[in-house]
Design a protein around this motif. Structure first.
Motif, short mmCIF file in Angstrom:
data_model
loop_
_atom_site.label_atom_id
_atom_site.label_comp_id
_atom_site.label_asym_id
_atom_site.label_seq_id
_atom_site.Cartn_x
_atom_site.Cartn_y
_atom_site.Cartn_z
N LEU A 146 0.82 -1.22 0.00
CA LEU A 146 0.00 0.00 0.00
C LEU A 146 0.85 1.27 0.00
N THR A 147 2.15 1.12 0.14
CA THR A 147 3.03 2.30 0.07
C THR A 147 3.06 2.82 -1.37
N VAL A 148 2.85 4.13 -1.52
CA VAL A 148 2.78 4.70 -2.87
C VAL A 148 4.21 4.84 -3.43
N ARG A 149 4.39 4.41 -4.68
CA ARG A 149 5.73 4.40 -5.27
C ARG A 149 6.05 5.71 -6.00
N ARG A 150 5.04 6.32 -6.65
CA ARG A 150 5.34 7.49 -7.49
C ARG A 150 4.50 8.70 -7.06
N LEU A 166 10.04 17.89 -6.59
CA LEU A 166 10.85 16.67 -6.49
C LEU A 166 9.98 15.51 -6.96
N ASP A 167 10.45 14.81 -7.97
CA ASP A 167 9.72 13.63 -8.46
C ASP A 167 10.24 12.39 -7.78
N VAL A 168 9.35 11.66 -7.16
CA VAL A 168 9.72 10.39 -6.53
C VAL A 168 9.15 9.29 -7.42
N THR A 169 10.00 8.39 -7.88
CA THR A 169 9.54 7.42 -8.88
C THR A 169 9.60 5.98 -8.39
#
Lengths: 211, 498
Positions: A146-150, A166-169
């Motif tokens: 359930l942790t969001v990746r992007r 900041l882009d988290v991918t």
């Protein structure tokens, strides 16, 4: 009894006809006004996007030292594209800023199932020097999937202008800390990308550390 | 002034008086009969509220897509306009929307007048009433209008934002226009065809607004077919497609497929029978409910309606048909058959009016005929209007044993007021309540969330207020967690964290 036509009856008929005409004109005018008013309302309704906007009452002054500017007691403004509104357990965005160390499963923000581009914004009352953002994903208390990746973090300055992003991918951390340096920050926006098309976004807490 | 002009003026005055009394009663009912049925805000107001404010509770029907957005959109447009004009309190907006529906419900009085007059004209012997003009068939028109203006159940339901009410108005309007259309000898005249188009739009809207009222929509076309009026029937059917297209396209835009909510509703309620999850009742439940609600009024209505069956049969068949097929459904609520009443009232009022006109005509014939009857033997004529008025009074009183639209949720009235009060508190951040089944977010707040009572939430700092029944376990737990009572409405208390 047979009605006899006379002058009085002619006058009465004329009067009745005039009244009838006035009544019809007033009715037409009223219907037009009501319809026009409703149409204006309909346009306003269609323009609404169903997002939540709430400036929470301030119940404590933020310290001069580094602090979590998003904390509810400092009176942040909360905006969210949606939330999971199910009766009886809505996952409202207020849970993003309640700073609960041991939250129950209910105490998280969850985007609406139909919201394909969920976002949240947390604004604070005075400009701050933002240094980092900490996100407590659902994987913290629930299954790690359930942790969001992007997602994209954006620092908002005066006029809701995005100053830094900041882009988290490829996030896998259940408690994710992201450095985000930003002078005179007035808020933080996070645009989420659900892990898959039918998934919702579930977040327990967002902290915006600033001075 | 001619006697017919005097009569016309008197009839108009009487109708205006009935409309005024009907409006006053309906507005009183709005204030006195708050939203009692959860559906009336969760299905038709709350979705509009959350679309406008972002705040609201979502019933399962709006997750599953078994409800149309047409009514929430309609209500929401008024809400949006009023919010723009500075009315931001949800409770105030809710009351204004209710008052607006109550005002719309008043059209039932006009429809009843026209329907009753039409029935009366059909029953009266030739030559006793003028063939045209507002006064033709006035006896039946006024009796039907009076009963619809005063009938307690219709008054108390008038302001409720339920789909049953607009659907009922459309069904009744469609039937009344059909009745008038069939009185017109020139079936293919432009005016008759225009009327047929309106009938199509109205009866189709009735079914689209409330799918289970669909069978009611079949009576008007069946009536035209039985009378061999094929061209108006064709126009009716073609015009009936317009609401179907509108509702279907709204579903396409909001739910992603044409007539999505219609299909979902039929599958869920009628095929899978899941409506029974909300309770089942025996087949005779509606009969008992009608008898209990109307008491003496029921036979007083049925008798004239049956006596005038020759002219009133479409109204009677619609009322009884609705009763019969709704009785086949396991889940029953009184509001589902609210359309029974205006149909029966119009049939009864119109028939009684027709009978009165016939009596008067007979007596006039006796006076003017070869065997003249002495005046003292015709004195009973004077009592006819009083008998008719007494009939209206008896019906209204007979049906006034229970004035509220629903007894099931009356206990929630205090909760609603307490909820509204709590939502207006400046320092509120979150509310924990016993059961969020009353008012939704509309009656509470446009930003603050409310949650079901959960002991785990009592320790949450964002839960600043609690709502509980005095003396309940929830109240005890809130008190133990450090909340203090700050407001009381009847049995309900609002508590705040110390």
């Amino acid at each position: 009894m047979v009605d006899m036509p006379d002058c009085a009856s002619d006058a009465s008929t004329t009067e009745t006809l005039a009244l009838e005409r006035t009544y019809r004109a007033v009715r037409r005018w009223l219907v037009t006004v009501v319809l026009a008013a409703w149409c204006v309302g309909a346009l306003l309704f269609l323009r609404a996007d169903g997002s939540l906007h709430w400036r929470i009452e301030r119940s404590a002054a933020p310290p001069a030292s580094e602090h979590n500017a998003a904390f509810y007691r400092f009176g942040p403004t909360l905006r969210a594209s949606s939330y999971h509104r199910e009766v009886p357990s809505p996952h409202h965005s207020i849970f993003l800023v309640d700073a609960r160390a041991e939250p129950a499963l209910l105490e998280k923000w969850t985007s609406d199932a139909r919201d394909r581009a969920p976002w949240i914004e947390i604004g604070w009352r005075e400009p701050r020097r933002l240094s980092r953002v900490v996100i407590y994903h659902a994987g913290w208390r629930e299954h790690e999937s359930l942790t969001v990746r992007r997602y994209r973090l954006s620092c908002l300055v005066e006029g809701d202008v995005r100053a830094a992003s900041l882009d988290v991918t490829d996030n896998v951390a259940a408690i994710a800390t992201h450095p985000l340096a930003c002078e005179r920050a007035r808020g933080l926006r996070i645009d989420w990308t659900p892990n898959d098309a039918s998934d919702q976004v579930r977040i327990y807490e967002v902290e915006a550390w600033a001075q | 002034m001619t006697s017919s002009a005097v009569l016309e003026r008197r009839v108009r005055l009487a109708l205006a008086l009935l409309l005024s009394v009907g409006l006053a009663l309906r507005l009183l009912a709005v204030a006195w009969d708050p939203p009692l049925q959860p559906d009336e805000y969760y299905q038709y107001l709350e979705p509009a509220w959350w679309h406008l404010t972002g705040m609201g509770l979502e019933p399962w029907e709006f997750r599953a897509g078994v409800r149309s957005w047409v009514l929430p959109f309609y209500n929401g447009a008024w809400m949006a306009l009023l919010r723009q004009l500075g009315v931001t309190s949800g409770a105030t907006l809710g009351l204004l929307v209710k008052a607006h529906w109550a005002a719309i419900n008043l059209s039932l009085v006009v429809l009843a007048f026209r329907g009753g007059a039409s029935i009366s004209r059909r029953l009266a012997p030739a030559g006793t009433t003028a063939p045209t003009g507002a006064q033709a068939g006035w006896e039946g028109g006024l009796l039907a209008a009076a009963t619809c203006a005063l009938f307690p159940l219709l008054v108390s339901y008038a302001g409720h934002t339920l789909s049953e009410l607009p659907s009922m108005l459309c069904a009744v309007a469609g039937l009344v226009l059909t009745s008038e259309l069939l009185e017109d000898g020139r079936a293919d005249s432009p005016a008759a065809l225009r009327k047929a188009a309106w009938v199509g739009i109205l009866v189709s809207s009735s079914a689209c607004l409330r799918i289970v009222n669909g069978p009611l929509a079949l009576v008007a076309p069946a009536w035209l077919l039985a009378r061999g009026r094929l061209r108006p029937l064709g126009v009716l059917l073609a015009a009936g497609l317009v609401p179907v297209l509108v509702f279907g396209l709204v579903d396409l835009i909001t739910w992603g497929s044409f007539a999505h909510s219609f299909v979902g509703y039929v599958r869920h309620n009628l095929i899978e029978g899941k409506a029974a999850d909300y309770g089942t009742e025996p087949p005779d439940w509606y009969l008992r409910a009608l008898a209990q609600r109307a008491g003496l009024a029921l036979p007083l209505l049925l008798l004239p309606a049956l006596l005038g069956l020759r002219a009133a049969w479409p109204f009677v068949i619609s009322a009884l048909g609705l009763l019969l097929y709704m009785s086949t459904q396991p889940h029953k609520e009184e509001r589902f058959i609210v359309a029974f009443w205006p149909l029966l009232l119009i049939a009864a009022g119109g028939s009684l009016g027709g009978l009165l006109a016939r009596l008067r005509a007979t007596s006039m014939a006796l006076v003017e005929g070869p065997s003249r009857v002495p005046a003292q033997e015709r004195r009973w004529q004077r009592y006819l209007p009083w008998c008719a008025a007494l009939w209206v009074v008896l019906i209204s009183l007979g049906a006034s044993r229970s004035l509220r639209s629903s007894d099931a949720w009356v206990g929630q009235v205090d909760r609603l007021r307490a909820l509204s009060w709590a939502g207006a508190q400046r320092d509120i951040i979150g509310l924990i309540g016993d059961v969020p089944m009353t008012g939704g977010a509309l009656w509470f707040s446009d930003r603050v969330p409310q949650f079901m009572f959960d002991p785990a939430l009592l320790s949450s700092p964002i839960i600043t207020h609690a709502l509980a029944q005095a003396g309940s376990d929830e109240e005890q737990r809130a008190l133990a967690a450090g909340f203090i009572p700050i407001h009381r409405v009847g049995e309900y208390r609002v508590l705040r964290r110390r």
